[in-house]
Design a protein around this motif. Structure first.
Motif, mmCIF file in Angstrom:
data_model
loop_
_atom_site.group_PDB
_atom_site.id
_atom_site.type_symbol
_atom_site.label_atom_id
_atom_site.label_comp_id
_atom_site.label_asym_id
_atom_site.label_seq_id
_atom_site.Cartn_x
_atom_site.Cartn_y
_atom_site.Cartn_z
ATOM 1 N N GLU A 3 0.975 -1.084 0.163
ATOM 2 C CA GLU A 3 0.021 0.075 0.036
ATOM 3 C C GLU A 3 1.086 1.133 -0.037
ATOM 4 N N ARG A 4 0.982 2.133 -1.173
ATOM 5 C CA ARG A 4 1.616 3.270 -1.206
ATOM 6 C C ARG A 4 0.839 4.517 -0.986
ATOM 7 N N ARG A 5 -0.356 4.422 -0.994
ATOM 8 C CA ARG A 5 -1.342 5.597 -0.646
ATOM 9 C C ARG A 5 -1.177 6.262 0.849
ATOM 10 N N LYS A 6 -0.927 7.874 0.587
ATOM 11 C CA LYS A 6 -0.777 8.440 1.698
ATOM 12 C C LYS A 6 -1.941 9.119 2.408
ATOM 13 N N GLU A 8 -6.712 9.136 2.557
ATOM 14 C CA GLU A 8 -7.780 8.088 2.915
ATOM 15 C C GLU A 8 -8.442 8.147 1.372
ATOM 16 N N ARG A 9 -8.959 7.078 1.053
ATOM 17 C CA ARG A 9 -9.544 6.577 -0.032
ATOM 18 C C ARG A 9 -11.088 6.452 0.163
ATOM 19 N N ARG A 10 -11.911 6.974 -0.755
ATOM 20 C CA ARG A 10 -13.262 6.458 -0.881
ATOM 21 C C ARG A 10 -13.645 5.300 -1.550
ATOM 22 N N ILE A 11 -13.951 3.999 -1.152
ATOM 23 C CA ILE A 11 -14.099 2.765 -1.987
ATOM 24 C C ILE A 11 -15.739 3.075 -2.009
ATOM 25 N N LEU A 12 -16.157 3.224 -3.347
ATOM 26 C CA LEU A 12 -17.664 3.400 -3.632
ATOM 27 C C LEU A 12 -18.124 1.962 -3.927
ATOM 28 N N GLN A 13 -19.487 1.585 -3.374
ATOM 29 C CA GLN A 13 -20.250 0.633 -3.447
ATOM 30 C C GLN A 13 -20.614 0.339 -4.773
ATOM 31 N N LEU A 14 -21.096 1.434 -5.538
ATOM 32 C CA LEU A 14 -21.443 1.472 -6.692
ATOM 33 C C LEU A 14 -20.625 2.525 -7.561
ATOM 34 N N PRO A 15 -20.024 2.356 -8.579
ATOM 35 C CA PRO A 15 -19.083 3.299 -9.148
ATOM 36 C C PRO A 15 -19.587 4.492 -9.517
ATOM 37 N N LEU A 16 -18.778 5.567 -9.589
ATOM 38 C CA LEU A 16 -19.217 6.834 -10.246
ATOM 39 C C LEU A 16 -19.245 6.750 -11.805
ATOM 40 N N LYS A 40 -14.143 3.672 -9.676
ATOM 41 C CA LYS A 40 -14.476 2.786 -8.524
ATOM 42 C C LYS A 40 -13.942 3.071 -7.039
ATOM 43 N N ASP A 41 -12.974 4.090 -6.848
ATOM 44 C CA ASP A 41 -12.533 4.663 -5.769
ATOM 45 C C ASP A 41 -11.803 5.992 -6.135
ATOM 46 N N ILE A 42 -11.986 6.691 -4.928
ATOM 47 C CA ILE A 42 -11.337 8.062 -5.155
ATOM 48 C C ILE A 42 -10.703 8.649 -3.984
ATOM 49 N N SER A 43 -9.767 9.265 -4.078
ATOM 50 C CA SER A 43 -9.148 10.066 -2.882
ATOM 51 C C SER A 43 -8.783 11.545 -3.529
ATOM 52 N N ILE A 44 -8.356 12.427 -2.547
ATOM 53 C CA ILE A 44 -8.104 13.791 -2.883
ATOM 54 C C ILE A 44 -7.200 14.093 -4.017
ATOM 55 N N MET A 108 -12.468 23.094 -3.819
ATOM 56 C CA MET A 108 -13.998 22.703 -4.142
ATOM 57 C C MET A 108 -13.979 21.174 -4.191
ATOM 58 N N PHE A 109 -12.984 20.492 -4.809
ATOM 59 C CA PHE A 109 -12.934 18.998 -4.592
ATOM 60 C C PHE A 109 -12.716 18.438 -3.197
ATOM 61 N N THR A 110 -11.880 18.942 -2.506
ATOM 62 C CA THR A 110 -11.699 18.730 -0.831
ATOM 63 C C THR A 110 -12.905 18.648 -0.245
ATOM 64 N N LYS A 111 -13.758 19.732 -0.520
ATOM 65 C CA LYS A 111 -15.034 19.794 0.328
ATOM 66 C C LYS A 111 -15.935 19.067 -0.103
ATOM 67 N N LEU A 112 -16.087 18.494 -1.230
ATOM 68 C CA LEU A 112 -16.866 17.668 -1.701
ATOM 69 C C LEU A 112 -16.449 16.126 -1.192
ATOM 70 N N PHE A 113 -15.252 16.003 -1.187
ATOM 71 C CA PHE A 113 -14.731 14.563 -1.152
ATOM 72 C C PHE A 113 -15.013 14.501 0.513
ATOM 73 N N ASN A 114 -14.594 15.528 1.503
ATOM 74 C CA ASN A 114 -15.210 15.255 2.654
ATOM 75 C C ASN A 114 -16.661 15.117 3.218
ATOM 76 N N ASP A 115 -17.378 15.903 2.411
ATOM 77 C CA ASP A 115 -18.815 15.616 2.540
ATOM 78 C C ASP A 115 -19.259 14.491 2.223
ATOM 79 N N MET A 116 -18.679 13.832 0.982
ATOM 80 C CA MET A 116 -18.991 12.433 0.669
ATOM 81 C C MET A 116 -18.714 11.352 1.467
#
Length: 155
Positions: A3-6, A8-16, A40-44, A108-116
């Motif tokens: 694992e090289r990620r530094k 948090e990643r949002r793993i989505l049950q249904l993909p966007l 399938k998943d997303i981070s900042i 903008m994306f950081t706010k959406l990511f945190n709200d999600m």
């Protein structure tokens, strides 16, 4: 795989569902059509997606993803960090994308990511997102169809 990620990643049950297009090659803007892809998943600073197109792994090749998160249409630009062939579905490729943000899009994306993330703590559904649905998304993976149908039947 280590694992090289530094972050948090949002793993989505249904993909966007997202429209992807080539944004630029060697810093030259490109104008071309778009194709649907599933995030399938997303981070900042990154995302993982699948696509029927085989893109090159090259820092000078920038893709633009357009999707809707919490009723906000957002464009995310990024370079391909890695690519894998999908052994279960020939002709489908999985990508790791390193996102590039300017100051405005980052805030903008950081706010959406945190709200999600707040929504995902209590539910697998986030309102106002462009989730892939089998009726409209040509890449909608069969395992999601089965999981989604099972959840719908039990509700």
């Amino acid at each position: 795989m280590n694992e090289r990620r530094k972050e948090e990643r949002r793993i989505l049950q249904l993909p966007l569902c997202s429209d992807v297009t080539i944004s630029s090659i060697h810093q030259q803007e490109v104008f071309c059509g778009s194709l649907e892809t599933c995030i399938k998943d997303i981070s900042i600073h990154g995302l993982r997606c699948i696509s029927p197109l085989r893109f090159p792994i090259n820092d000078n090749f920038v893709l633009r993803f357009q999707t809707r998160i919490m009723d906000t249409v957002i464009n995310l630009d990024g370079s391909i960090a890695w690519r894998k062939d999908n052994s279960h579905t020939p002709g489908i490729y999985e990508y790791g994308i390193q996102l590039h943000h300017d100051e405005f899009s980052s805030a903008m994306f950081t706010k959406l990511f945190n709200d999600m993330g707040s929504w995902l703590k209590s539910s697998s559904f986030v309102p106002g997102c462009r989730f892939c649905v089998k009726e409209t998304c040509p890449l909608y993976p069969s395992q999601y169809k089965i999981e989604h149908q099972s959840k719908s039947a039990s509700s």
